[in-house]
Design a protein around this motif. Structure first.
Motif, PDB file in Angstrom:
ATOM      1  N   LEU A 191       0.443  -8.776   2.105  1.00 54.35           N
ATOM      2  CA  LEU A 191       0.108 -10.137   2.518  1.00 54.35           C
ATOM      3  C   LEU A 191       0.015 -11.016   1.278  1.00 54.35           C
ATOM      4  O   LEU A 191      -0.578 -10.615   0.275  1.00 54.35           O
ATOM      5  CB  LEU A 191      -1.234 -10.165   3.259  1.00 54.35           C
ATOM      6  CG  LEU A 191      -1.390  -9.237   4.467  1.00 54.35           C
ATOM      7  CD1 LEU A 191      -2.774  -9.416   5.083  1.00 54.35           C
ATOM      8  CD2 LEU A 191      -0.310  -9.500   5.500  1.00 54.35           C
ATOM      9  N   GLY A 245      -0.534  -1.206   5.327  1.00 54.28           N
ATOM     10  CA  GLY A 245       0.714  -0.961   4.621  1.00 54.28           C
ATOM     11  C   GLY A 245       1.576  -2.181   4.396  1.00 54.28           C
ATOM     12  O   GLY A 245       2.605  -2.097   3.720  1.00 54.28           O
ATOM     13  N   ARG A 246       1.184  -3.316   4.918  1.00 52.40           N
ATOM     14  CA  ARG A 246       1.979  -4.539   4.771  1.00 52.40           C
ATOM     15  C   ARG A 246       1.410  -5.394   3.641  1.00 52.40           C
ATOM     16  O   ARG A 246       0.195  -5.525   3.511  1.00 52.40           O
ATOM     17  CB  ARG A 246       1.956  -5.328   6.081  1.00 52.40           C
ATOM     18  CG  ARG A 246       2.713  -6.643   6.037  1.00 52.40           C
ATOM     19  CD  ARG A 246       2.520  -7.415   7.334  1.00 52.40           C
ATOM     20  NE  ARG A 246       2.982  -8.788   7.221  1.00 52.40           N
ATOM     21  CZ  ARG A 246       2.602  -9.775   8.015  1.00 52.40           C
ATOM     22  NH1 ARG A 246       1.744  -9.536   8.996  1.00 52.40           N
ATOM     23  NH2 ARG A 246       3.064 -10.992   7.850  1.00 52.40           N
ATOM     24  N   SER A 264      -3.296  -5.186   9.070  1.00 52.87           N
ATOM     25  CA  SER A 264      -1.854  -4.933   8.928  1.00 52.87           C
ATOM     26  C   SER A 264      -1.645  -3.822   7.904  1.00 52.87           C
ATOM     27  O   SER A 264      -1.166  -4.075   6.793  1.00 52.87           O
ATOM     28  CB  SER A 264      -1.132  -6.209   8.479  1.00 52.87           C
ATOM     29  OG  SER A 264      -1.367  -7.276   9.365  1.00 52.87           O
ATOM     30  N   HIS A 286       7.628 -11.554  -4.889  1.00 55.18           N
ATOM     31  CA  HIS A 286       6.790 -11.690  -3.700  1.00 55.18           C
ATOM     32  C   HIS A 286       6.469 -13.154  -3.384  1.00 55.18           C
ATOM     33  O   HIS A 286       6.000 -13.458  -2.287  1.00 55.18           O
ATOM     34  CB  HIS A 286       5.498 -10.894  -3.877  1.00 55.18           C
ATOM     35  CG  HIS A 286       5.713  -9.417  -3.956  1.00 55.18           C
ATOM     36  ND1 HIS A 286       5.976  -8.641  -2.847  1.00 55.18           N
ATOM     37  CD2 HIS A 286       5.731  -8.566  -5.015  1.00 55.18           C
ATOM     38  CE1 HIS A 286       6.135  -7.379  -3.217  1.00 55.18           C
ATOM     39  NE2 HIS A 286       5.993  -7.305  -4.521  1.00 55.18           N
ATOM     40  N   ARG A 302      -2.880  -5.518   0.044  1.00 58.72           N
ATOM     41  CA  ARG A 302      -2.307  -4.440   0.856  1.00 58.72           C
ATOM     42  C   ARG A 302      -3.308  -3.308   0.989  1.00 58.72           C
ATOM     43  O   ARG A 302      -4.081  -3.050   0.056  1.00 58.72           O
ATOM     44  CB  ARG A 302      -1.029  -3.893   0.216  1.00 58.72           C
ATOM     45  CG  ARG A 302      -0.054  -3.306   1.230  1.00 58.72           C
ATOM     46  CD  ARG A 302       0.943  -2.361   0.605  1.00 58.72           C
ATOM     47  NE  ARG A 302       0.372  -1.018   0.499  1.00 58.72           N
ATOM     48  CZ  ARG A 302       1.084   0.087   0.293  1.00 58.72           C
ATOM     49  NH1 ARG A 302       2.396   0.000   0.132  1.00 58.72           N
ATOM     50  NH2 ARG A 302       0.502   1.265   0.216  1.00 58.72           N
ATOM     51  N   ASP A 352       7.578  -2.357  -4.687  1.00 56.71           N
ATOM     52  CA  ASP A 352       8.296  -1.213  -4.112  1.00 56.71           C
ATOM     53  C   ASP A 352       9.177  -0.536  -5.160  1.00 56.71           C
ATOM     54  O   ASP A 352       9.232   0.698  -5.244  1.00 56.71           O
ATOM     55  CB  ASP A 352       9.147  -1.659  -2.926  1.00 56.71           C
ATOM     56  CG  ASP A 352       8.314  -2.011  -1.705  1.00 56.71           C
ATOM     57  OD1 ASP A 352       7.176  -1.519  -1.608  1.00 56.71           O
ATOM     58  OD2 ASP A 352       8.796  -2.779  -0.853  1.00 56.71           O
TER      59      ASP A 352
END
Length: 221
Positions: A121, A118-119, A116, A166, A138, A46
């Motif tokens: 994993l 945009g998430r 999922s 992460h 993702r 991010d």
């Protein structure tokens, strides 16, 4: 371009586009600044995306290029697939055993990413050679659309995972590990309830009176 000696004009144009994309990535994400922030942030995707104004896929791809001898980053591999498992892009600065043919392994959470959107994993996987890898997956939109119909996988050897934000909170000394293979035809894992094809070169041991976990039980050497 001349040294690469493309076999035809179309291949030459594709090579030119690829080199132009590489140059654009280097301009958008200068090596020194990108590698420094990656290390300082624990490879926080991010933060990298926000700082350089790039997409998740662009930042992930750039991470695979941090191999300058004087400023090496974590050696990542990168893969992009669609919902059917077709591989449209892959790069590696590590020795991850990509399959050249056949589908991917359904046990890898890369394929769960579509559930999922945009998430991110995470998963620790083990390949048939015993090597362990920390992976992220993702979904990302296809160029020119807003539909998350592609998934990007990014990973490194488990020994580097302590450097990644992460992986924070995971027990890296005694991790929960999922065994995966390159593709069913090339995988010797047995038994595997996800197996879709028999392994190449392995005699099957089908029992008329018993049902096995795998639809293709085979001789284990």
């Amino acid at each position: 371009m001349d040294q690469a000696a493309p076999p035809d004009p179309a291949s030459a144009r594709l090579l030119k586009v690829s080199l132009a994309n590489t140059l654009a990535a280097a301009i958008l994400m200068p090596y020194g600044a990108f590698q420094t922030l990656a290390e300082q942030s624990g490879y926080d995707m991010d933060r990298l995306c926000a700082r350089f104004g790039v997409s998740f896929e662009q930042a992930a791809h750039r991470l695979t290029t941090l191999s300058r001898p004087t400023a090496r980053g974590v050696p990542f591999f990168f893969i992009r697939v669609d919902r059917a498992g077709n591989v449209s892009k892959r790069y590696a600065s590590s020795a991850f055993p990509f399959a050249r043919f056949g589908g991917g392994c359904p046990r890898w959470r890369l394929h769960d990413a579509f559930g999922s959107p945009g998430r991110v994993l995470t998963q620790i996987v083990e390949t048939p050679d015993g090597q362990r890898w920390f992976t992220l997956a993702r979904t990302v939109p296809r160029q020119g659309t807003h539909d998350h119909d592609l998934a990007v996988g990014l990973g490194c050897e488990l020994k580097h995972a302590h450097r990644l934000i992460h992986a924070k909170g995971l027990n890296l000394d005694a991790p929960e590990v999922t065994g995966i293979g390159p593709a069913c035809r090339l995988c010797d894992r047995h038994p595997c309830p996800q197996r879709a094809e028999p392994p190449q070169g392995r005699p099957l041991t089908v029992d008329d009176w018993a049902k096995s976990v795998s639809p293709y039980p085979f001789v284990i050497s």
